[in-house]
Design a protein around this motif. Structure first.
Motif, short mmCIF file in Angstrom:
data_model
loop_
_atom_site.label_atom_id
_atom_site.label_comp_id
_atom_site.label_asym_id
_atom_site.label_seq_id
_atom_site.Cartn_x
_atom_site.Cartn_y
_atom_site.Cartn_z
N SER A 92 -35.50 -77.21 -28.71
CA SER A 92 -34.25 -76.62 -28.41
C SER A 92 -34.44 -75.32 -28.23
O SER A 92 -33.57 -74.83 -27.96
CB SER A 92 -33.58 -77.04 -29.86
OG SER A 92 -33.19 -78.56 -29.53
N LEU A 93 -35.18 -74.72 -28.74
CA LEU A 93 -34.87 -73.77 -28.87
C LEU A 93 -35.64 -73.11 -27.43
O LEU A 93 -35.29 -71.68 -26.72
CB LEU A 93 -36.06 -72.66 -30.06
CG LEU A 93 -36.68 -71.36 -29.94
CD1 LEU A 93 -35.52 -70.33 -29.75
CD2 LEU A 93 -37.86 -70.98 -30.69
N ILE A 107 -31.13 -76.45 -32.50
CA ILE A 107 -32.57 -75.41 -33.07
C ILE A 107 -31.53 -75.52 -34.29
O ILE A 107 -32.73 -76.14 -35.16
CB ILE A 107 -32.39 -73.87 -32.20
CG1 ILE A 107 -32.02 -73.90 -30.92
CG2 ILE A 107 -33.54 -73.21 -33.10
CD1 ILE A 107 -31.97 -72.05 -30.62
N VAL A 108 -30.86 -74.84 -35.05
CA VAL A 108 -30.12 -74.60 -36.26
C VAL A 108 -30.85 -75.74 -37.31
O VAL A 108 -30.90 -75.61 -37.84
CB VAL A 108 -28.86 -74.22 -36.21
CG1 VAL A 108 -29.01 -73.23 -37.75
CG2 VAL A 108 -29.66 -72.69 -35.41
N TYR A 109 -29.71 -76.97 -36.82
CA TYR A 109 -29.35 -77.30 -37.90
C TYR A 109 -30.43 -78.80 -38.39
O TYR A 109 -30.71 -78.47 -39.10
CB TYR A 109 -28.24 -79.00 -37.38
CG TYR A 109 -26.73 -78.05 -36.84
CD1 TYR A 109 -26.75 -77.37 -37.49
CD2 TYR A 109 -26.12 -79.13 -36.46
CE1 TYR A 109 -25.15 -76.71 -37.69
CE2 TYR A 109 -24.47 -78.80 -36.06
CZ TYR A 109 -24.65 -77.68 -37.10
OH TYR A 109 -22.75 -76.57 -36.36
N PRO A 110 -31.83 -79.19 -37.17
CA PRO A 110 -32.78 -79.56 -38.13
C PRO A 110 -33.48 -79.47 -38.96
O PRO A 110 -33.48 -79.19 -40.01
CB PRO A 110 -33.77 -80.45 -36.37
CG PRO A 110 -32.41 -80.23 -35.37
CD PRO A 110 -31.75 -78.48 -35.61
N PHE A 111 -33.04 -77.54 -38.56
CA PHE A 111 -34.38 -77.20 -39.88
C PHE A 111 -33.85 -76.83 -41.18
O PHE A 111 -34.19 -76.19 -41.51
CB PHE A 111 -35.60 -75.65 -39.73
CG PHE A 111 -34.40 -74.50 -38.60
CD1 PHE A 111 -33.87 -74.15 -39.71
CD2 PHE A 111 -34.33 -73.71 -37.55
CE1 PHE A 111 -33.14 -72.66 -39.43
CE2 PHE A 111 -33.68 -72.62 -37.02
CZ PHE A 111 -33.04 -71.96 -38.28
N PHE A 133 -35.07 -68.13 -35.57
CA PHE A 133 -35.20 -69.76 -35.26
C PHE A 133 -36.14 -69.94 -35.58
O PHE A 133 -36.72 -71.57 -35.49
CB PHE A 133 -34.45 -69.64 -33.43
CG PHE A 133 -32.82 -69.59 -33.54
CD1 PHE A 133 -32.48 -69.13 -34.76
CD2 PHE A 133 -32.40 -69.24 -32.10
CE1 PHE A 133 -31.06 -69.45 -34.85
CE2 PHE A 133 -31.76 -69.18 -31.83
CZ PHE A 133 -30.62 -69.37 -32.92
N SER A 143 -38.12 -73.34 -37.61
CA SER A 143 -39.18 -74.74 -37.23
C SER A 143 -40.03 -74.94 -37.56
O SER A 143 -40.36 -75.47 -37.34
CB SER A 143 -38.58 -74.22 -35.70
OG SER A 143 -37.50 -74.48 -34.75
N GLU A 182 -27.13 -74.43 -29.14
CA GLU A 182 -28.47 -73.75 -30.53
C GLU A 182 -28.07 -74.01 -31.32
O GLU A 182 -29.37 -74.08 -32.47
CB GLU A 182 -27.23 -72.39 -30.13
CG GLU A 182 -28.28 -71.12 -30.98
CD GLU A 182 -26.47 -70.19 -31.25
OE1 GLU A 182 -27.34 -69.06 -31.91
OE2 GLU A 182 -25.86 -70.28 -30.88
N ARG A 183 -27.18 -75.31 -31.68
CA ARG A 183 -27.64 -75.92 -33.10
C ARG A 183 -28.22 -76.90 -33.38
O ARG A 183 -28.30 -76.92 -34.17
CB ARG A 183 -25.71 -76.27 -32.95
CG ARG A 183 -24.85 -75.77 -33.33
CD ARG A 183 -23.04 -76.40 -33.17
NE ARG A 183 -22.09 -75.01 -34.03
CZ ARG A 183 -21.94 -74.07 -33.39
NH1 ARG A 183 -22.83 -73.31 -31.89
NH2 ARG A 183 -21.10 -72.43 -33.80
N SER A 219 -35.99 -78.95 -34.04
CA SER A 219 -36.03 -77.44 -33.11
C SER A 219 -36.68 -76.77 -32.31
O SER A 219 -36.18 -75.84 -31.26
CB SER A 219 -35.75 -76.82 -35.08
OG SER A 219 -35.22 -77.07 -35.46
#
Length: 184
Positions: free
Chosen positions: A145-146, A166-170, A113, A117, A163-164, A142
């Motif tokens: 959000s983390l 965090i993940v979706y943008p990167f 994560f 990011s 959590e998404r 991200s």
């Protein structure tokens, strides 16, 4: 050199694309799965009917991201490449150590994560396209959000929803960046 950079982009694209498709497939076949209430890693739990699909997918993503970063490092020698390698190693660890592994899983998730990011934030240094303006925005989204995820502030999205974020943008950044590399 140009062909190898294109190949690095291709590897990153394939890694992210297969992960997104197999993560979504896992969400569909996991009984009563909620993107708001469940962690992404619940899909890789040894108790889940999706653990082979999800864990092999995240391991493959990690391998291809790290390999892409290595190829980029050989060709352009930017700190960014090392960050991408570390993010890939984090992804590998997430799949090798499912959530039942406790601290190991949490550590590798944090690595994936955080460095995913950061890769998006500093990815602007590796591009001359308009992506250089979008990269830091996606990376900061991200990263913020983390922090919220760690503090258990879900903004009404649920723990799985934040959590998404965090993940979706990167992942979106990675798809755009890989496209940029394949074009070069």
């Amino acid at each position: 050199m140009i062909k190898t950079i294109k190949f690095a982009g291709f590897l990153l694209f394939i890694g992210i694309l297969q992960f997104i498709l197999l993560m979504k497939t896992s969400e569909f076949i996991y009984p009563n799965y909620s993107v708001a209430k469940n962690f992404i890693s619940d899909l890789g739990s040894l108790k889940a009917n999706t653990f082979i699909i999800f864990n092999s997918s995240v391991i493959l993503l990690g391998i291809l991201a790290a390999l892409s970063g290595y190829i980029l490092y050989i060709n352009i020698r930017k700190v960014f490449s090392i960050i991408l390698i570390i993010a890939g190693i984090g992804g590998i660890g997430v799949g090798v150590f499912p959530e039942e592994m406790g601290i190991l899983h949490s550590l590798f998730s944090l690595i994936a994560f955080l460095f995913g990011s950061i890769a998006a934030i500093i990815g602007c240094t590796a591009t001359k396209s308009y992506l250089r303006f979008l990269s830091p925005i996606l990376g900061l989204l991200s990263l913020i959000s983390l922090v919220l995820f760690i503090l258990r502030i879900d903004l009404g999205l649920g723990i799985g929803g934040i959590e998404r974020m965090i993940v979706y943008p990167f992942l979106i950044w990675g798809l755009a960046f890989s496209g940029y590399l394949m074009k070069e």
